[in-house]
Design a protein around this motif. Sequence first.
Motif, PDB file in Angstrom:
ATOM      1  N   MET A   6       0.816  -1.219   0.000  1.00  0.00           N
ATOM      2  CA  MET A   6       0.000   0.000   0.000  1.00  0.00           C
ATOM      3  C   MET A   6       0.850   1.270   0.000  1.00  0.00           C
ATOM      4  N   CYS A   7       1.900   1.317   0.873  1.00  0.00           N
ATOM      5  CA  CYS A   7       2.677   2.558   0.988  1.00  0.00           C
ATOM      6  C   CYS A   7       4.150   2.386   0.650  1.00  0.00           C
ATOM      7  N   GLY A   8       4.652   1.150   0.517  1.00  0.00           N
ATOM      8  CA  GLY A   8       6.040   0.915   0.153  1.00  0.00           C
ATOM      9  C   GLY A   8       7.011   0.882   1.317  1.00  0.00           C
ATOM     10  N   SER A   9       6.550   1.025   2.545  1.00  0.00           N
ATOM     11  CA  SER A   9       7.426   0.977   3.708  1.00  0.00           C
ATOM     12  C   SER A   9       7.850  -0.469   3.983  1.00  0.00           C
ATOM     13  N   MET A  10       8.951  -0.625   4.701  1.00  0.00           N
ATOM     14  CA  MET A  10       9.406  -1.959   5.057  1.00  0.00           C
ATOM     15  C   MET A  10       8.486  -2.534   6.131  1.00  0.00           C
ATOM     16  N   LEU A  11       8.050  -3.777   5.940  1.00  0.00           N
ATOM     17  CA  LEU A  11       7.159  -4.417   6.898  1.00  0.00           C
ATOM     18  C   LEU A  11       7.942  -4.921   8.101  1.00  0.00           C
ATOM     19  N   MET A  12       7.330  -4.853   9.264  1.00  0.00           N
ATOM     20  CA  MET A  12       7.914  -5.331  10.506  1.00  0.00           C
ATOM     21  C   MET A  12       7.357  -6.720  10.791  1.00  0.00           C
ATOM     22  N   LYS A  24       4.184  -0.030   9.871  1.00  0.00           N
ATOM     23  CA  LYS A  24       4.139   0.993  10.913  1.00  0.00           C
ATOM     24  C   LYS A  24       3.411   2.253  10.454  1.00  0.00           C
ATOM     25  N   THR A  25       3.358   2.502   9.148  1.00  0.00           N
ATOM     26  CA  THR A  25       2.791   3.765   8.667  1.00  0.00           C
ATOM     27  C   THR A  25       1.346   3.667   8.200  1.00  0.00           C
ATOM     28  N   CYS A  26       0.876   2.469   7.877  1.00  0.00           N
ATOM     29  CA  CYS A  26      -0.513   2.319   7.447  1.00  0.00           C
ATOM     30  C   CYS A  26      -1.099   1.069   8.106  1.00  0.00           C
ATOM     31  N   PRO A  27      -2.382   0.804   7.974  1.00  0.00           N
ATOM     32  CA  PRO A  27      -2.987  -0.334   8.682  1.00  0.00           C
ATOM     33  C   PRO A  27      -2.788  -1.700   8.021  1.00  0.00           C
ATOM     34  N   TYR A  28      -1.888  -1.846   7.084  1.00  0.00           N
ATOM     35  CA  TYR A  28      -1.701  -3.114   6.375  1.00  0.00           C
ATOM     36  C   TYR A  28      -1.152  -4.189   7.320  1.00  0.00           C
ATOM     37  N   VAL A  29      -1.762  -5.377   7.274  1.00  0.00           N
ATOM     38  CA  VAL A  29      -1.330  -6.539   8.053  1.00  0.00           C
ATOM     39  C   VAL A  29      -1.379  -7.761   7.143  1.00  0.00           C
ATOM     40  N   CYS A  30      -0.358  -8.604   7.217  1.00  0.00           N
ATOM     41  CA  CYS A  30      -0.298  -9.827   6.426  1.00  0.00           C
ATOM     42  C   CYS A  30       0.027 -10.973   7.375  1.00  0.00           C
TER      43      CYS A  30
END
Length: 107
Positions: A6-12, A24-30
């Motif tokens: 969604m935003c291109g940030s690195m996922l934690m 951390k920046t948007c509500p995306y969860v996988c």
Amino acid sequence: MEFCPMCGSMLMLELQSPTRFYCKTCPYVCRIERGVKLKRKQLLVRKGIEPIVSFDDMKNAPTADVPCPNCRHDKSAYKEVQTRSADEPATIFYACLNEKCKHRWNE
């Protein structure tokens, strides 16, 4: 390393139950399924380093009265190369002219 679609940030990575990636920046969860294995180590292959000035370049190079730091021979061949930006001084590569030594160094 995974990135948010969604935003291109690195996922934690969250290791609690259930294991999941989150942004951390948007509500995306996988959520991560049980069949997926996480790799912790990645082997890196070191590339070979090619010299800036080869022995062939030093065959026809001019000579100077600069002693070799290895064998103390009084003559050495040199080549001046601009390896950094234009406002920095050039690098001088030396090669010992003693056939047994052939030591190389730079200033």
